[in-house]
Design an enzyme around this catalytic site. Structure first.
Site, PDB file in Angstrom:
ATOM      1  N   LYS A  17       0.818  -1.217   0.000  1.00  0.00           N
ATOM      2  CA  LYS A  17       0.000   0.000   0.000  1.00  0.00           C
ATOM      3  C   LYS A  17       0.859   1.278   0.000  1.00  0.00           C
ATOM      4  CE  LYS A  17      -3.920  -2.227   2.333  1.00  0.00           C
ATOM      5  NZ  LYS A  17      -4.922  -2.114   3.450  1.00  0.00           N
ATOM      6  N   TYR A  69     -12.378  -2.291  -3.802  1.00  0.00           N
ATOM      7  CA  TYR A  69     -12.851  -2.465  -2.420  1.00  0.00           C
ATOM      8  C   TYR A  69     -14.376  -2.399  -2.315  1.00  0.00           C
ATOM      9  CZ  TYR A  69      -8.297  -2.491  -0.020  1.00  0.00           C
ATOM     10  OH  TYR A  69      -7.050  -2.822   0.461  1.00  0.00           O
ATOM     11  N   PHE A  95     -15.418   3.351   6.914  1.00  0.00           N
ATOM     12  CA  PHE A  95     -14.089   3.808   6.503  1.00  0.00           C
ATOM     13  C   PHE A  95     -13.866   3.711   4.992  1.00  0.00           C
ATOM     14  CE2 PHE A  95     -13.807  -0.646   7.928  1.00  0.00           C
ATOM     15  CZ  PHE A  95     -13.328  -1.253   6.772  1.00  0.00           C
ATOM     16  N   ARG A 116      -1.723 -14.244   4.822  1.00  0.00           N
ATOM     17  CA  ARG A 116      -2.418 -13.523   5.906  1.00  0.00           C
ATOM     18  C   ARG A 116      -1.647 -13.664   7.212  1.00  0.00           C
ATOM     19  NH1 ARG A 116      -7.010 -10.724   4.493  1.00  0.00           N
ATOM     20  NH2 ARG A 116      -7.695 -10.836   6.640  1.00  0.00           N
ATOM     21  N   THR A 130      -5.100  -6.950  10.988  1.00  0.00           N
ATOM     22  CA  THR A 130      -5.435  -5.690  10.310  1.00  0.00           C
ATOM     23  C   THR A 130      -4.910  -4.481  11.079  1.00  0.00           C
ATOM     24  OG1 THR A 130      -7.466  -6.758   9.560  1.00  0.00           O
ATOM     25  CG2 THR A 130      -7.354  -4.368   9.325  1.00  0.00           C
ATOM     26  N   ARG A 186       2.763  -6.231   9.324  1.00  0.00           N
ATOM     27  CA  ARG A 186       2.043  -5.101   9.927  1.00  0.00           C
ATOM     28  C   ARG A 186       2.621  -4.708  11.286  1.00  0.00           C
ATOM     29  NH1 ARG A 186      -3.836  -7.109   7.718  1.00  0.00           N
ATOM     30  NH2 ARG A 186      -3.960  -5.747   5.892  1.00  0.00           N
ATOM     31  N   ASN A 206      -1.990   0.337   6.789  1.00  0.00           N
ATOM     32  CA  ASN A 206      -1.436  -0.904   7.335  1.00  0.00           C
ATOM     33  C   ASN A 206      -0.590  -1.694   6.330  1.00  0.00           C
ATOM     34  OD1 ASN A 206      -3.527  -1.843   5.805  1.00  0.00           O
ATOM     35  ND2 ASN A 206      -4.609  -2.868   7.467  1.00  0.00           N
ATOM     36  N   HIS A 234      -2.207  -5.418   1.611  1.00  0.00           N
ATOM     37  CA  HIS A 234      -3.500  -6.095   1.449  1.00  0.00           C
ATOM     38  C   HIS A 234      -3.225  -7.519   1.030  1.00  0.00           C
ATOM     39  CE1 HIS A 234      -7.440  -7.239  -0.176  1.00  0.00           C
ATOM     40  NE2 HIS A 234      -6.764  -7.752  -1.171  1.00  0.00           N
ATOM     41  N   GLU A 269      -9.547 -11.104  -7.483  1.00  0.00           N
ATOM     42  CA  GLU A 269      -8.634  -9.964  -7.300  1.00  0.00           C
ATOM     43  C   GLU A 269      -7.431 -10.049  -8.247  1.00  0.00           C
ATOM     44  OE1 GLU A 269      -9.799  -9.172  -2.609  1.00  0.00           O
ATOM     45  OE2 GLU A 269      -7.737  -9.653  -3.118  1.00  0.00           O
TER      46      GLU A 269
END
Ligand code: GTP
Ligand code: MG
Length: 138
Positions: A9, A49, A57, A85, A91, A102, A112, A115, A126
């Site tokens: 990100k 998203y 948010f 993950r 998150t 993270r 964060n 993704h 995706e």
């Protein structure tokens, strides 16, 4: 063998952390089989998203994802979705385990750093959002 979509990100690309984050994936046995650095428009981020459209948010998230370059990538490996993950961590970086991306790099629950797809089914969608088959070299 499974594939998952990962995004580094804007908070992380801004701080020049692409290589350090990629090292975490590779150390965990995930192979980067496709990768490109792009800048999303707010509209593209909104489409990506869309599942979060009703969340409070959503607008902030789309603004953030369009605020700078992102690196989109396909990671391949055994149980790639779950493994990624695990490497990403929770998150909210305050809840993330030691050694996770993270925990080490994220600034906040919004900014964060990464993704990762949350299921094999979403991973397929995706990946197709960003890559053609020709761009993925396993
Ligand atoms: P992704 O891999 O990015 O999908 O993260 P996730 O699956 O761990 O979280 P989730 O799908 O629930 O939320 C998607 C993204 O929205 C998160 O990664 C955050 O960037 C953002 N987000 C989630 N909760 C909040 C929040 O409370 N505030 C803000 N500003 N952003 C949030
Ligand atoms: Mg998610």
């Amino acid at each position: 063998i499974e594939r998952t979509l990962s995004i580094i990100k804007p908070d992380a690309t801004k701080r020049n952390l692409t290589g350090k984050i990629n090292a975490k994936f590779e150390e965990a046995g995930l192979r980067i089989v496709a990768q490109k650095r792009i800048r999303l428009t707010k509209e593209q981020a909104g489409k990506f998203y869309e599942v979060h459209k009703e969340r409070p948010f959503y607008d902030e998230l789309c603004e953030f994802m369009a605020s700078g370059p992102v690196v989109v990538q396909v990671l391949e490996g055994e149980n790639a979705v779950a493994k990624n993950r695990e490497v990403m961590g929770a998150t909210n970086p305050a809840d993330a385990a030691e050694g996770t991306i993270r925990k080490e790099f994220a600034l906040s629950v919004g900014e964060n750093s990464v993704h990762g797809s949350d299921s094999a089914e979403n991973a397929a969608k995706e990946i197709a959002f960003f890559f053609s088959d020709l761009e993925i070299v396993g």
